[in-house]
Scaffold this motif. Structure first.
Motif, PDB file in Angstrom:
ATOM      1  N   ARG A  35       0.833  -1.205   0.000  1.00  0.00           N
ATOM      2  CA  ARG A  35       0.000   0.000   0.000  1.00  0.00           C
ATOM      3  C   ARG A  35       0.869   1.256   0.000  1.00  0.00           C
ATOM      4  N   ALA A  36       1.956   1.244   0.800  1.00  0.00           N
ATOM      5  CA  ALA A  36       2.843   2.408   0.839  1.00  0.00           C
ATOM      6  C   ALA A  36       3.509   2.642  -0.508  1.00  0.00           C
ATOM      7  N   ALA A  37       3.925   1.543  -1.171  1.00  0.00           N
ATOM      8  CA  ALA A  37       4.530   1.690  -2.501  1.00  0.00           C
ATOM      9  C   ALA A  37       3.525   2.236  -3.509  1.00  0.00           C
ATOM     10  N   LEU A  38       2.257   1.766  -3.434  1.00  0.00           N
ATOM     11  CA  LEU A  38       1.236   2.243  -4.351  1.00  0.00           C
ATOM     12  C   LEU A  38       0.926   3.717  -4.117  1.00  0.00           C
ATOM     13  N   VAL A  39       0.812   4.098  -2.847  1.00  0.00           N
ATOM     14  CA  VAL A  39       0.537   5.503  -2.532  1.00  0.00           C
ATOM     15  C   VAL A  39       1.683   6.397  -2.977  1.00  0.00           C
ATOM     16  N   ASP A  40       2.916   5.941  -2.777  1.00  0.00           N
ATOM     17  CA  ASP A  40       4.072   6.721  -3.199  1.00  0.00           C
ATOM     18  C   ASP A  40       4.109   6.879  -4.709  1.00  0.00           C
ATOM     19  N   ARG A  41       3.772   5.823  -5.445  1.00  0.00           N
ATOM     20  CA  ARG A  41       3.778   5.890  -6.905  1.00  0.00           C
ATOM     21  C   ARG A  41       2.682   6.813  -7.423  1.00  0.00           C
ATOM     22  N   LEU A  42       1.493   6.730  -6.815  1.00  0.00           N
ATOM     23  CA  LEU A  42       0.389   7.581  -7.253  1.00  0.00           C
ATOM     24  C   LEU A  42       0.604   9.032  -6.858  1.00  0.00           C
ATOM     25  N   SER A  43       1.249   9.265  -5.700  1.00  0.00           N
ATOM     26  CA  SER A  43       1.499  10.644  -5.287  1.00  0.00           C
ATOM     27  C   SER A  43       2.532  11.315  -6.182  1.00  0.00           C
ATOM     28  N   GLN A  44       3.500  10.535  -6.673  1.00  0.00           N
ATOM     29  CA  GLN A  44       4.496  11.108  -7.574  1.00  0.00           C
ATOM     30  C   GLN A  44       3.892  11.496  -8.915  1.00  0.00           C
ATOM     31  N   THR A  45       2.886  10.778  -9.358  1.00  0.00           N
ATOM     32  CA  THR A  45       2.216  11.121 -10.612  1.00  0.00           C
ATOM     33  C   THR A  45       1.134  12.177 -10.435  1.00  0.00           C
ATOM     34  N   GLY A  46       0.860  12.575  -9.168  1.00  0.00           N
ATOM     35  CA  GLY A  46      -0.135  13.606  -8.929  1.00  0.00           C
ATOM     36  C   GLY A  46      -1.564  13.111  -8.934  1.00  0.00           C
ATOM     37  N   GLN A  47      -1.795  11.794  -8.950  1.00  0.00           N
ATOM     38  CA  GLN A  47      -3.150  11.269  -8.983  1.00  0.00           C
ATOM     39  C   GLN A  47      -3.838  11.336  -7.625  1.00  0.00           C
ATOM     40  N   ILE A  48      -3.072  11.297  -6.556  1.00  0.00           N
ATOM     41  CA  ILE A  48      -3.649  11.433  -5.228  1.00  0.00           C
ATOM     42  C   ILE A  48      -2.754  12.371  -4.413  1.00  0.00           C
ATOM     43  N   THR A  49      -3.322  12.915  -3.357  1.00  0.00           N
ATOM     44  CA  THR A  49      -2.586  13.775  -2.435  1.00  0.00           C
ATOM     45  C   THR A  49      -2.448  13.052  -1.109  1.00  0.00           C
ATOM     46  N   VAL A  50      -1.190  12.876  -0.699  1.00  0.00           N
ATOM     47  CA  VAL A  50      -0.931  12.150   0.531  1.00  0.00           C
ATOM     48  C   VAL A  50      -1.136  13.088   1.719  1.00  0.00           C
ATOM     49  N   GLY A  51      -1.854  12.621   2.718  1.00  0.00           N
ATOM     50  CA  GLY A  51      -2.091  13.431   3.908  1.00  0.00           C
ATOM     51  C   GLY A  51      -2.676  12.580   5.021  1.00  0.00           C
ATOM     52  N   ARG A  52      -2.430  13.005   6.230  1.00  0.00           N
ATOM     53  CA  ARG A  52      -2.943  12.276   7.378  1.00  0.00           C
ATOM     54  C   ARG A  52      -4.428  12.556   7.548  1.00  0.00           C
ATOM     55  N   ARG A  53      -5.154  11.537   7.964  1.00  0.00           N
ATOM     56  CA  ARG A  53      -6.580  11.718   8.182  1.00  0.00           C
ATOM     57  C   ARG A  53      -6.797  12.598   9.402  1.00  0.00           C
ATOM     58  N   ARG A  54      -7.539  13.677   9.216  1.00  0.00           N
ATOM     59  CA  ARG A  54      -7.742  14.644  10.275  1.00  0.00           C
ATOM     60  C   ARG A  54      -8.909  14.246  11.163  1.00  0.00           C
ATOM     61  N   ARG A  55      -8.744  14.529  12.444  1.00  0.00           N
ATOM     62  CA  ARG A  55      -9.792  14.256  13.424  1.00  0.00           C
ATOM     63  C   ARG A  55     -10.483  15.559  13.807  1.00  0.00           C
ATOM     64  N   PHE A  56     -11.678  15.424  14.357  1.00  0.00           N
ATOM     65  CA  PHE A  56     -12.454  16.560  14.886  1.00  0.00           C
ATOM     66  C   PHE A  56     -12.614  17.658  13.821  1.00  0.00           C
ATOM     67  N   ARG A  57     -13.062  17.280  12.651  1.00  0.00           N
ATOM     68  CA  ARG A  57     -13.150  18.245  11.546  1.00  0.00           C
ATOM     69  C   ARG A  57     -14.193  19.321  11.813  1.00  0.00           C
ATOM     70  N   ASN A  58     -15.321  18.947  12.383  1.00  0.00           N
ATOM     71  CA  ASN A  58     -16.367  19.939  12.652  1.00  0.00           C
ATOM     72  C   ASN A  58     -15.886  20.973  13.664  1.00  0.00           C
ATOM     73  N   LEU A  59     -15.268  20.495  14.732  1.00  0.00           N
ATOM     74  CA  LEU A  59     -14.733  21.419  15.733  1.00  0.00           C
ATOM     75  C   LEU A  59     -13.638  22.289  15.136  1.00  0.00           C
ATOM     76  N   ASP A  60     -12.810  21.703  14.307  1.00  0.00           N
ATOM     77  CA  ASP A  60     -11.730  22.464  13.693  1.00  0.00           C
ATOM     78  C   ASP A  60     -12.285  23.561  12.781  1.00  0.00           C
ATOM     79  N   ARG A  61     -13.338  23.249  12.034  1.00  0.00           N
ATOM     80  CA  ARG A  61     -13.931  24.246  11.139  1.00  0.00           C
ATOM     81  C   ARG A  61     -14.551  25.394  11.932  1.00  0.00           C
ATOM     82  N   ARG A  62     -15.221  25.073  13.034  1.00  0.00           N
ATOM     83  CA  ARG A  62     -15.808  26.124  13.854  1.00  0.00           C
ATOM     84  C   ARG A  62     -14.742  26.939  14.571  1.00  0.00           C
ATOM     85  N   LEU A  63     -13.678  26.267  14.990  1.00  0.00           N
ATOM     86  CA  LEU A  63     -12.627  26.974  15.715  1.00  0.00           C
ATOM     87  C   LEU A  63     -11.861  27.919  14.794  1.00  0.00           C
TER      88      LEU A  63
END
Length: 313
Positions: A35-63
């Motif tokens: 999975r890491a190799a696939l994500v790295d290959r797709l991120s280099q081609t620009g097909q996906i954006t690598v990022g950590r899944r964020r928690r507490f999105r609603n609270l973050d948006r209000r804050l």
């Protein structure tokens, strides 16, 4: 005979379980690697954006929509931590609640709110420490940055191109910050605005001197190569001076932290020698006032020691 059969059966089941656990662990690790190799290959081609899944999105948006949230976002951006204002706020509240409960259980109910306030102060101090740590690391990279910019401009490259080259060659935090500057320049921002925001994010005298040199050279068309060469030597000397001062003041800085720690340790010692002593002491307004005054004096001592040991270079 039945006992030996039971032992044999138990041993076989245990070995089979261990074998299945090893096979499962191997399958899990190989799947993660694929999975890491696939994500790295797709991120280099620009097909996906690598990022950590964020928690507490609603609270973050209000804050983020509040003034406090925007200030917190700027502080977090200066620290370089991969955390959102909402996540930091939740983690800070959890720390405050834990310290509140620990203060009540270990000392006395009166110390619960004080421990909670200590948690808020510790969280803010952690951000300040991370920001200062990032600034110090960036300052240590400034001589190399000035050297790269001087070599690039001497080779005939434009200053915008030289900044992009330095962003690729340098490690974090200089590489990340220069990458932001290069991105702003690519979007049409002026050199003055992009470098000015960099100086605001990581304030230091060394960076201000470098930014001023680059801005004036870009605006007036001066001898940027010679200016950067001289600046590189100056930054190297200041780097060594700061290192010597930090080494000599390390004992004083440790003393500033040891003073409040000794005060808190005295409370635990007092409560350990005679159980319930803190309950009786904080049961009256006079005792509560004495505790608050003592904590205030420890805070004043901490601040004064830090101020006296600060030497601006």
């Amino acid at each position: 005979m039945e006992l030996s059969t039971l032992v044999t059966f138990t041993t076989g089941v245990t070995l089979l379980t261990c074998l299945l656990a090893v096979m499962g662990l191997h399958a899990y690790s190989s799947g993660r690697a694929q999975r890491a190799a696939l994500v790295d290959r797709l991120s280099q081609t620009g097909q996906i954006t690598v990022g950590r899944r964020r928690r507490f999105r609603n609270l973050d948006r209000r804050l983020r929509s509040t003034k406090l949230g925007r200030k917190l976002e700027l502080k977090l951006a200066a620290t370089g931590l991969d955390i959102t204002p909402g996540e930091f706020f939740v983690y800070m509240l959890a720390t405050v609640a834990a310290l509140w409960l620990i203060g009540q259980a270990a000392l006395a109910p009166f110390f619960g709110p004080l421990a909670g306030l200590l948690g808020v102060w510790a969280a803010m101090q952690f951000l300040s420490w991370q920001r200062q740590k990032r600034i110090e690391k960036f300052i240590n990279q400034l001589p190399e940055l000035a050297r790269i910019l001087a070599n690039a401009t001497q080779a005939g490259l434009a200053l915008r191109t030289a900044i992009g080259m330095a962003a690729e060659e340098l490690e974090a935090p200089a590489g990340e910050e220069l990458g932001k500057v290069a991105h702003q320049l690519a979007l049409g921002a002026s050199m003055d605005d992009a470098l000015g925001e960099l100086a605001d994010r990581l304030p230091s005298r060394e960076l201000v001197v470098l930014v001023t040199t680059l801005v004036l050279s870009n605006r007036a068309g001066g001898q940027v190569v010679s200016a950067l060469r001289n600046l590189t030597e100056t930054l190297e000397e200041r780097k060594e001076t700061r290192r010597e001062i930090r080494t000599q003041l390390s004992q004083v800085n440790m003393t500033s932290y040891a003073v409040p720690v000794l005060g808190v340790g005295a409370l635990f010692l007092m409560n350990g020698v005679k159980a319930g002593a803190l309950d009786r002491m904080t049961g009256s307004p006079v005792g509560q006032a004495a505790v608050i005054i003592a904590f205030a004096l420890y805070a004043v001592g901490f601040v004064l020691i830090r101020r006296m040991s600060r030497i601006d270079v």
